[in-house]
Design an enzyme around this catalytic site. Structure first.
Site, PDB file in Angstrom:
ATOM      1  N   ASP A  34       0.792  -0.963   0.074  1.00  0.00           N
ATOM      2  CA  ASP A  34       0.053   0.094   0.069  1.00  0.00           C
ATOM      3  C   ASP A  34       0.925   1.221  -0.074  1.00  0.00           C
ATOM      4  O   ASP A  34       1.879   1.264   0.643  1.00  0.00           O
ATOM      5  CB  ASP A  34      -0.677   0.167   1.116  1.00  0.00           C
ATOM      6  CG  ASP A  34      -2.224   1.102   1.091  1.00  0.00           C
ATOM      7  OD1 ASP A  34      -2.331   1.530   0.123  1.00  0.00           O
ATOM      8  OD2 ASP A  34      -2.701   1.243   2.111  1.00  0.00           O
ATOM      9  N   ASN A  36       1.353   3.169  -2.940  1.00  0.00           N
ATOM     10  CA  ASN A  36       1.863   3.722  -4.231  1.00  0.00           C
ATOM     11  C   ASN A  36       1.440   4.917  -4.840  1.00  0.00           C
ATOM     12  O   ASN A  36       2.274   5.902  -5.173  1.00  0.00           O
ATOM     13  CB  ASN A  36       1.371   2.856  -5.209  1.00  0.00           C
ATOM     14  CG  ASN A  36       2.081   1.305  -5.001  1.00  0.00           C
ATOM     15  OD1 ASN A  36       2.981   0.968  -4.225  1.00  0.00           O
ATOM     16  ND2 ASN A  36       1.565   0.334  -5.863  1.00  0.00           N
ATOM     17  N   HIS A  51       2.549   3.152  -8.829  1.00  0.00           N
ATOM     18  CA  HIS A  51       2.500   1.426  -9.250  1.00  0.00           C
ATOM     19  C   HIS A  51       3.635   0.969  -9.872  1.00  0.00           C
ATOM     20  O   HIS A  51       3.983  -0.203  -9.667  1.00  0.00           O
ATOM     21  CB  HIS A  51       1.093   1.269  -9.927  1.00  0.00           C
ATOM     22  CG  HIS A  51      -0.075   1.675  -9.304  1.00  0.00           C
ATOM     23  ND1 HIS A  51      -0.435   1.304  -7.906  1.00  0.00           N
ATOM     24  CD2 HIS A  51      -1.153   2.328  -9.597  1.00  0.00           C
ATOM     25  CE1 HIS A  51      -1.360   1.908  -7.651  1.00  0.00           C
ATOM     26  NE2 HIS A  51      -1.935   2.711  -8.435  1.00  0.00           N
ATOM     27  N   LEU A 145      10.798 -20.869  -3.901  1.00  0.00           N
ATOM     28  CA  LEU A 145       9.843 -19.791  -3.511  1.00  0.00           C
ATOM     29  C   LEU A 145       8.541 -19.918  -4.179  1.00  0.00           C
ATOM     30  O   LEU A 145       8.597 -19.978  -5.358  1.00  0.00           O
ATOM     31  CB  LEU A 145      10.507 -18.284  -3.295  1.00  0.00           C
ATOM     32  CG  LEU A 145       9.537 -17.170  -3.084  1.00  0.00           C
ATOM     33  CD1 LEU A 145       9.360 -17.088  -1.803  1.00  0.00           C
ATOM     34  CD2 LEU A 145      10.136 -16.082  -3.538  1.00  0.00           C
ATOM     35  N   SER A 210      -8.650  -4.804   4.848  1.00  0.00           N
ATOM     36  CA  SER A 210      -9.082  -4.937   3.503  1.00  0.00           C
ATOM     37  C   SER A 210      -9.267  -5.893   2.808  1.00  0.00           C
ATOM     38  O   SER A 210      -9.009  -6.055   1.631  1.00  0.00           O
ATOM     39  CB  SER A 210      -7.819  -3.800   2.834  1.00  0.00           C
ATOM     40  OG  SER A 210      -7.674  -2.661   3.409  1.00  0.00           O
TER      41      SER A 210
HETATM   42  C1  FPP Z   1      -2.368  -0.060  -3.048  1.00  0.00           C
HETATM   43  O1  FPP Z   1      -1.750   1.389  -3.096  1.00  0.00           O
HETATM   44  C2  FPP Z   1      -1.852  -0.769  -4.135  1.00  0.00           C
HETATM   45  C3  FPP Z   1      -2.461  -1.287  -5.338  1.00  0.00           C
HETATM   46  C4  FPP Z   1      -3.756  -1.533  -5.382  1.00  0.00           C
HETATM   47  C5  FPP Z   1      -1.423  -1.874  -6.385  1.00  0.00           C
HETATM   48  C6  FPP Z   1      -0.496  -2.779  -5.901  1.00  0.00           C
HETATM   49  C7  FPP Z   1       0.163  -3.270  -7.020  1.00  0.00           C
HETATM   50  C8  FPP Z   1       1.505  -3.245  -7.161  1.00  0.00           C
HETATM   51  C9  FPP Z   1       2.555  -2.603  -6.153  1.00  0.00           C
HETATM   52  C10 FPP Z   1       2.419  -3.580  -8.329  1.00  0.00           C
HETATM   53  C11 FPP Z   1       2.282  -5.036  -8.625  1.00  0.00           C
HETATM   54  C12 FPP Z   1       2.931  -5.817  -9.287  1.00  0.00           C
HETATM   55  C13 FPP Z   1       2.821  -6.968 -10.058  1.00  0.00           C
HETATM   56  C14 FPP Z   1       4.002  -7.385 -10.566  1.00  0.00           C
HETATM   57  C15 FPP Z   1       1.552  -7.579  -9.891  1.00  0.00           C
HETATM   58  P1  FPP Z   1      -2.699   2.642  -3.537  1.00  0.00           P
HETATM   59  O2  FPP Z   1      -2.785   2.900  -4.912  1.00  0.00           O
HETATM   60  O3  FPP Z   1      -4.115   2.385  -2.936  1.00  0.00           O
HETATM   61  O4  FPP Z   1      -1.914   3.712  -2.716  1.00  0.00           O
HETATM   62  P2  FPP Z   1      -2.417   4.809  -1.917  1.00  0.00           P
HETATM   63  O5  FPP Z   1      -3.231   4.358  -0.898  1.00  0.00           O
HETATM   64  O6  FPP Z   1      -1.467   5.789  -1.371  1.00  0.00           O
HETATM   65  O7  FPP Z   1      -3.406   5.640  -2.959  1.00  0.00           O
END
Ligand code: FPP
Length: 254
Positions: A34, A36, A51, A145, A210
Site C-alpha cells: 500500500d 503507491n 504503481h 519460493l 482490506s
Molecule cells: C495500493 O496502493 C496498491 C495497489 C492497489 C496495487 C499494488 C500493485 C503493485 C505494487 C504492483 C504489482 C506488481 C505486480 C508485478 C503484479 P494505493 O494505490 O491504494 O496507494 P494509496 O493508498 O497511497 O493511494
C-alpha cells in the site's frame, strides 16, 4: 535479475546474524502493498508512477524472501474492490503482471521460483491472464519460493464461495453438518494448498486488512509500517522478520 541482484545485495543488507535467527524464518509471508498513490503524489507524479515503482519493490522483496528461504510469498496486487478505481488506473494495474513477467520470468525460472495466482479469473483482461498462465505453466515444477499474486482477490467472496460449495455438498449428502470443520473450510479456499501466513506485512501506515485473507490470517502475526510500498526495501523486510522472531505465538494457549 534475481541472481544478479542477489549477488549485488551481499550480506551487508541483512540484519546482523545475531538479530535474525535463520532457524525461525516464517514459512509464509503475506503483504498488503500500500501507498503507491501517496508516494507518487508526494513527488508530483501521476498515481500510476507509484504503481510502476511498486512493481520494482515486488522484485526486491521477492529476492529478499528467497534469500531467507521463505517458502511462500503472497502479494496483494489487486482486490475485487479495486475495479472501482478510474479505468485508466485499472488498465495500468492490469498491465503490470505482464510487464513484470516479461522482464523477470527467465530469472524467476532460473531461481526455481514458482509463480501462482490467487483470485478470480473472471473479468481479468486476456493479456493479464495469458501472462500469468504462461508463467504458472513454465514454473509449475519449480520447488523454490512460491510467489503468489493475489489478483482480483477478495476474502469475503472467497469465503462465500466456499460456504456455498460446502452447503451444496451437505444438501447432496456428501458431507454432514458435523463434518464441517476448520480443515474442511480451509480446503475449499483459494489458498487450499498453501499454509496460512505466519506474518502479514502492510505498508503505508494503514491499519486494516482490506478484505485480505481474513480466514487465513486468524493466527498470523501482523506488522505495520508507515513506509510507502515503493520505498520498502529489503532492510525493512528483514526488520519485519526480526520483529516476527521476537513474538511469542501462542495460538490461544499459554
Ligand atoms: C495500493 O496502493 C496498491 C495497489 C492497489 C496495487 C499494488 C500493485 C503493485 C505494487 C504492483 C504489482 C506488481 C505486480 C508485478 C503484479 P494505493 O494505490 O491504494 O496507494 P494509496 O493508498 O497511497 O493511494
Amino acid at each position: 535479475m534475481i541472481k544478479r541482484l542477489w549477488a549485488k545485495l551481499g550480506k551487508s543488507s541483512l540484519p546482523t546474524a545475531d538479530s535474525l535467527t535463520l532457524e525461525n524464518i516464517p514459512q509464509h509471508v503475506a503483504i498488503i502493498m500500500d501507498g503507491n498513490g501517496r508516494w507518487a503524489k508526494n513527488r508530483g507524479l501521476p498515481r500510476v508512477a507509484g504503481h510502476h515503482s511498486g512493481m520494482k519493490t515486488v522484485k526486491r522483496i521477492t529476492i529478499a524472501a528467497d534469500r531467507l528461504g521463505i517458502k511462500y510469498l503472497t502479494m496483494y496486487a489487486f482486490s475485487t474492490e479495486n475495479w472501482k478505481r478510474p479505468k485508466s488506473e485499472v488498465d495500468f494495474l492490469m498491465k503490470l503482471p505482464q510487464q513484470f513477467l516479461e522482464i523477470e520470468l527467465d530469472e524467476l525460472i532460473s531461481n526455481n521460483v514458482q509463480v501462482r495466482m490467487m483470485g478470480t479469473r473472471e473479468k481479468l483482461p486476456q493479456h493479464t491472464l495469458y501472462a500469468l498462465e504462461e508463467a504458472m505453466r513454465k514454473t509449475a515444477n519449480n520447488t523454490g519460493l512460491v510467489l503468489n499474486f493475489a489478483l482480483n482477490y477478495g476474502s469475503r467472496m472467497e469465503m462465500l464461495d466456499a460456504v456455498k460449495e460446502i452447503a451444496k455438498d451437505v444438501q447432496e449428502g456428501h458431507i454432514t453438518v458435523d463434518g464441517i470443520d476448520d480443515a474442511l473450510m480451509s480446503s475449499r479456499l483459494l489458498s487450499c494448498d498453501i499454509p496460512d501466513p505466519d506474518l502479514l506485512i502492510r505498508t503505508s501506515g494503514e491499519l486494516r486488512l482490506s478484505n485480505f485473507m481474513l480466514w487465513q490470517l486468524a493466527y498470523s502475526e501482523l506488522w505495520f509500517t508507515d513506509v510507502y510500498w515503493p520505498e520498502f526495501t529489503d532492510k525493512h523486510f528483514y526488520g519485519a522478520i526480526q520483529e516476527y522472531q521476537r513474538r511469542a505465538r501462542r495460538y490461544g494457549g499459554l
